[in-house]
Design a protein around this motif. Structure first.
Motif, short mmCIF file in Angstrom:
data_model
loop_
_atom_site.label_atom_id
_atom_site.label_comp_id
_atom_site.label_asym_id
_atom_site.label_seq_id
_atom_site.Cartn_x
_atom_site.Cartn_y
_atom_site.Cartn_z
N CYS A 83 -5.69 3.42 0.22
CA CYS A 83 -4.23 3.36 0.15
C CYS A 83 -3.74 2.23 -0.76
O CYS A 83 -2.55 2.19 -1.10
N THR A 90 6.50 0.45 -1.98
CA THR A 90 5.61 1.40 -1.31
C THR A 90 6.39 2.62 -0.85
O THR A 90 7.60 2.57 -0.66
N ASN A 91 5.66 3.72 -0.63
CA ASN A 91 6.34 4.96 -0.29
C ASN A 91 6.57 5.11 1.20
O ASN A 91 6.99 6.16 1.67
N HIS A 92 6.27 4.07 2.00
CA HIS A 92 6.52 4.18 3.42
C HIS A 92 7.79 3.43 3.84
O HIS A 92 8.13 3.37 5.01
N TRP A 93 8.52 2.84 2.87
CA TRP A 93 9.78 2.18 3.19
C TRP A 93 10.82 3.13 3.77
O TRP A 93 11.48 2.80 4.76
N TRP A 148 0.84 -1.18 0.00
CA TRP A 148 0.00 0.00 0.00
C TRP A 148 0.89 1.24 0.00
O TRP A 148 2.08 1.17 0.27
N SER A 149 0.29 2.36 -0.31
CA SER A 149 1.05 3.61 -0.30
C SER A 149 0.14 4.73 0.19
O SER A 149 -1.08 4.61 0.18
N CYS A 165 -0.47 6.48 6.52
CA CYS A 165 -0.47 5.30 7.37
C CYS A 165 -1.46 5.47 8.52
O CYS A 165 -1.91 6.58 8.82
#
Length: 417
Positions: free
Chosen positions: A357, A394-397, A340-341, A344
């Motif tokens: 998301c 994902t962009n939360h890495w 997901w991206s 959060c």
């Protein structure tokens, strides 16, 4: 007793046969009571028709039980001599066919008749009825005339929302109620006919036409997937597919393909959906473009689709979706749940804020099956490698990298100190 012993054997056989007969009769009665107490809605609309005059009244499960009190004996007589592998399952199927009810799927309006507006005594339908009653009246007519249902259920007026216990049970049972219905009557208020539905998937002049509001609401997702049979009606209450073609649109490729293109739900799921905690990102994608008035409902409307249990607590806000994800992850062991991206969760940075998301275009990623690997280590390695690749997309890495770096730096300082 004679030398051959035949009379005693016959008597024993007759006695055993009678005992089995009584056991089966008791089983039918028990399953009948359980079915009414658990598998049909708490309240239903009872529709009566004399000539052209139609009326309805709000009734409870006690009324339904009394109304169908002869059914257990009918099932007993019908099935007593049949050899059944699953007797209880067969009885339930018989009950479902007999205790049939229609269920309504629609977009709520602000002036719908509510629970307190419906009488427990027969109310006659009138030609010059107020506009706010017209939709409910049309639904009851279709249930009775088109589908032969004497009972019907609508979420607007069949739930006493003043009772928190009843509201809780209704929300948690709703998928099952739609699953057990004889027919779901779905009203697409902004779709005139099948051609108009087609333009919603293709658009005129290559542009996508405005999608009917029914396809944008959270609760209508389970109302689309759960019922075994569904019939779509347009703006003026004419069926999009004529009744003489099919009583249920579930079997119609022409309409189901159009709905598949609008909703991104595969045709096989539209024709036969099984709930469960599998294919989590894909199912979240189906809900990603849908909205609910209450923020908690975006989680509650997915309870049945994922087949999980969740306490209802209006006022908890987005925590409801976090709790839903917690329940799903207790039974889901694939890495793609993290594919997901965006924003959060406030309660756990590893989890998404909402179904939106999950990105459009998700396809389930295949991991090596157990029989394709030589040992447990290879299996675990394959699972972790694909999980790492998906997570990196994902962009939360970067957030996790930063957090991990910070933790390592702190631990190093403590060691030096």
């Amino acid at each position: 007793m004679s030398d051959s012993g035949v009379p005693m054997v016959v008597d024993d056989y007759v006695g055993a046969s009678r005992a089995d007969d009584e056991d089966f009769k008791d089983l039918v009665k028990e399953v009948f009571d359980e079915y009414i107490a658990n598998d049909i809605p708490i309240r239903l609309l009872h529709i009566s028709k004399v000539g052209q005059e139609m009326s309805c009244e709000l009734v409870d499960r006690t009324f339904v039980k009394e109304h169908f009190k002869l059914v257990p004996d009918d099932i007993y007589r019908k099935c007593r001599n049949e050899r059944l592998v699953d007797r209880e399952g067969h009885i339930r199927e018989q009950l479902k066919e007999t205790l049939k009810y229609a269920i309504f799927s629609h977009r709520w309006q602000s002036d719908e008749p509510l629970y307190q507006d419906i009488s427990t005594k027969p109310m006659k339908f009138q030609a010059n009825i107020e506009p706010r009653w017209k939709k409910l009246q049309e639904f009851c007519r279709k249930a009775k005339d088109d589908h032969g249902c004497e009972f019907a259920w609508s979420d607007t007026c069949c739930i006493d929302k003043a009772s928190s216990a009843e509201l809780d049970e209704s929300i948690r049972s709703m998928f099952r109620w739609y699953r057990n219905c004889h027919i779901c009557v779905a009203h697409l208020s902004e779709t005139v006919n099948l051609a108009a539905l087609g333009r919603q998937q293709e658009g005129e002049r290559g542009d996508r036409a405005k999608v009917d509001v029914w396809f944008t609401r959270g609760w209508t997702l389970q109302e689309l997937l759960a019922p075994p049979q569904i019939k779509f009606y347009g703006t003026d209450w004419k069926p999009l597919i004529p009744l003489d073609h099919s009583k249920s649109d579930r079997v119609s490729d022409s309409i189901m393909r159009k709905i598949s293109n609008i909703t991104h739900i595969p045709l096989k799921d539209l024709k036969s959906f099984e709930p469960g905690t599998n294919r989590v990102p894909e199912k979240m994608l189906w809900a990603s473009k849908r909205r609910t008035t209450r923020i908690e409902d975006i989680a509650y409307c997915l309870i049945g689709i994922f087949n999980v249990s969740l306490m209802i607590a209006y006022g908890e806000g987005n925590r409801a979706f976090f709790r839903l994800m917690e329940e799903i992850m207790k039974r889901y062991d694939k890495w793609d749940v993290f594919l997901w991206s965006g924003k959060c969760s406030h309660y756990n940075v590893a989890l998404p804020y909402a179904p939106s998301c999950y990105p459009v275009g998700y396809h389930e990623t295949l991991v090596k099956r157990r029989h394709e690997v030589d040992n447990e280590e290879e299996w675990n390695t394959a699972s972790c490698e694909i999980g790492d690749r998906l997570f990196a997309l994902t962009n939360h890495w970067p957030l996790y990298q930063s957090a991990l770096t910070g933790c390592r730096a702190t631990m190093h300082k403590r060691r030096v100190a």
